[in-house]
Design an enzyme around this catalytic site. Structure first.
Site, PDB file in Angstrom:
ATOM      1  CE  LYS A 217      -3.266  -7.960  -3.246  1.00  0.00           C
ATOM      2  NZ  LYS A 217      -2.049  -7.344  -2.696  1.00  0.00           N
ATOM      3  CE  LYS A 219      -2.113 -12.616  -4.027  1.00  0.00           C
ATOM      4  NZ  LYS A 219      -0.838 -11.901  -3.950  1.00  0.00           N
ATOM      5  CG  ASP A 247      -0.559  -9.331  -6.394  1.00  0.00           C
ATOM      6  OD1 ASP A 247       0.426  -9.282  -7.149  1.00  0.00           O
ATOM      7  OD2 ASP A 247      -0.462  -9.540  -5.168  1.00  0.00           O
ATOM      8  CD  GLU A 273       0.140  -6.116  -4.828  1.00  0.00           C
ATOM      9  OE1 GLU A 273       0.767  -6.748  -3.955  1.00  0.00           O
ATOM     10  OE2 GLU A 273      -1.021  -5.709  -4.661  1.00  0.00           O
ATOM     11  CD  GLU A 302       4.292  -8.919  -2.588  1.00  0.00           C
ATOM     12  OE1 GLU A 302       4.400 -10.127  -2.328  1.00  0.00           O
ATOM     13  OE2 GLU A 302       3.204  -8.378  -2.863  1.00  0.00           O
ATOM     14  CG  ASP A 325       7.094  -6.772   3.401  1.00  0.00           C
ATOM     15  OD1 ASP A 325       6.188  -7.498   2.977  1.00  0.00           O
ATOM     16  OD2 ASP A 325       7.834  -7.104   4.341  1.00  0.00           O
ATOM     17  CG  HIS A 352       3.076  -7.194   0.881  1.00  0.00           C
ATOM     18  ND1 HIS A 352       3.993  -7.939   1.589  1.00  0.00           N
ATOM     19  CD2 HIS A 352       2.268  -8.092   0.265  1.00  0.00           C
ATOM     20  CE1 HIS A 352       3.770  -9.219   1.392  1.00  0.00           C
ATOM     21  NE2 HIS A 352       2.730  -9.346   0.592  1.00  0.00           N
ATOM     22  CB  ALA A 353      -0.335  -6.575   5.343  1.00  0.00           C
TER      23      ALA A 353
END
Length: 435
Positions: A217, A219, A247, A273, A302, A325, A352-353
């Site tokens: 993923k 950003k 995201d 995302e 999230e 989440d 989400h983590a």
């Protein structure tokens, strides 16, 4: 013998991750990964550990909210709570005065999550089981009794939820064995935080590929030219067959999101995302509809306040990937409701983590989802970030880009006391050195 809760403590614990840009994205440019860390103690000497995740400033406000809720917890026995867990959930979320600063959203819900996470940890410890196993082995009717169905029965009734759990009993042991052997598929966000240099991004990507990672993923959202360069770089490095997600962390307006992501479509992202405000359900629906012809889904959750918002996202076909989440919603109780709704609406859950402790917690929920609800791994994976696991008593175990099921009793929330003390804000040694 009853286990009466006699004490609840909460501490503000922060890690200076902003110094190296870990966790940086288009909206949160300098996050210090932090937790409001809760410990509950019983008269028999047992302890339960819980937390909720924040990104630095404001953690002290969550701590105040936990302290405000503590009077509703201390004096209760564990048996009293779990015998009517739905009632206890409502006690915390529907207090006649405190609900005014929610209800079931914002700081008070984060505090509720921290407290309830500690209660679930205590329950699992008292049974000598990791939380995922406590849930998997729980009688379906007992499990349903932990969920507050208020406000969601137009989307999922108790009877429908029970039917989902009963049907998933078939093949359950085989799925348990499969998870113990193979683990749950994960993707990594650690290679491409927004503040990372191209050189660091390349190095981390190279290392991740060597370690067996196939899902990445990136950003995006601050600068389109920069996003095109970085997405091109990542796609070039991971090849055409590995999975890429992007995201934006809520950066864009609806029209801007559609235009921006369309420009990034050539890099074949599986999803975008959080393209816009996390509260804009109809905006997400419009983005989903516009991007569908490009084969790009929308993922969010999230910062989705509660089960009611998830209900509406699902009803409006506003997301193609549900991102629960473990600390934003009202702990396990509310996440169970969302897992069951997602299954009914046939939308995959990809938790989400990205934060301290979130990997440790949410692995339990997604294992339960696969074993006892969805029975599917299609288009499903759980986020992993490789930060701060060394501060936990039972850190996550990743093998070949898969989460291996936790073995220790509890919810994997317990932090090392030495880490808590050195990172407590503002008096911890780490923060004194930075002042």
């Amino acid at each position: 013998m009853t286990k009466k809760i006699i004490k609840l403590t909460v501490r503000d614990v922060r890690f200076p991750t902003s110094l190296e840009q870990h966790g940086s994205d288009a909206m949160h440019t300098d996050p210090d990964y932090s937790v409001a860390y809760v410990v509950i103690e019983t008269d028999q000497g047992m302890q339960g550990y819980g937390l909720t995740f924040t990104v630095g400033r404001g953690t002290e406000i969550v701590v105040c909210a936990v302290e405000a809720l503590s009077a509703l917890v201390v004096g209760k026995s564990l048996e009293e709570i779990v015998s009517d867990f739905r009632g206890f959930y409502r006690l915390l979320t529907s207090d006649g005065q405190m609900r005014w600063i929610g209800p079931e959203k914002g700081v008070i819900q984060l505090a509720t999550a921290a407290v309830l996470n500690a209660v679930w940890d205590l329950w699992a410890r008292s049974e000598g089981k990791p939380l995922w196993k406590l849930l998997v082995e729980m009688d379906p009717k007992k499990l349903i009794s932990c969920i507050d169905f208020r406000y969601i029965t137009d989307a999922l009734t108790e009877e429908e939820a029970l039917d989902i759990l009963v049907k998933a009993q078939t093949g359950k042991q085989q799925r348990v064995d499969q998870m113990l052997k193979e683990g749950y598929p994960a993707y990594t966000t650690s290679c491409a935080w927004l503040g990372y240099s191209d050189q660091l991004l390349k190095q981390l990507c190279t290392d991740a590929l060597k370690d067996g990672w196939t899902k990445f993923k990136v950003k995006v959202g601050a600068d389109l030219k920069d996003d095109i360069r970085r997405c091109s770089l990542i796609r070039q490095m991971i090849g055409p067959h590995n999975t890429l997600m992007i995201d934006a962390n809520q950066r864009w307006d609806v029209g801007e999101a559609i235009t921006w992501v369309t420009r990034l479509a050539e890099y074949k992202p599986l999803w975008i995302e959080e393209p816009t405000s996390p509260d804009d359900i109809l905006g997400h629906a419009a983005i989903s509809k516009a991007l569908a012809p490009l084969g790009i889904g929308v993922a969010t959750g999230e910062q989705c306040h509660n089960r009611v918002m998830f209900k509406q996202f699902l009803q409006a076909s506003a997301l193609q990937f549900v991102q629960i989440d473990s600390c934003r919603l009202g702990s396990v109780n509310e996440n169970l409701a969302v897992l069951l709704m997602a299954h009914k609406f046939k939308v995959p859950v990809c938790p989400h983590a990205g934060g301290v402790g979130l990997c440790e917690l949410v692995q339990h929920l997604i294992l339960f989802d696969y074993i006892s609800v969805s029975a599917s791994l299609d288009n499903r994976m759980c986020e992993f970030v490789d930060h701060l696991h060394q501060h936990f008593r039972s850190p996550v175990v990743i093998q070949n880009a898969h989460y291996m099921p936790p073995k220790d009793p509890g919810y994997s929330c317990e932090m090392l006391e030495s880490s808590v003390q050195t990172h407590q804000y503002p008096q911890g040694q780490v923060w004194k050195k930075l002042q």
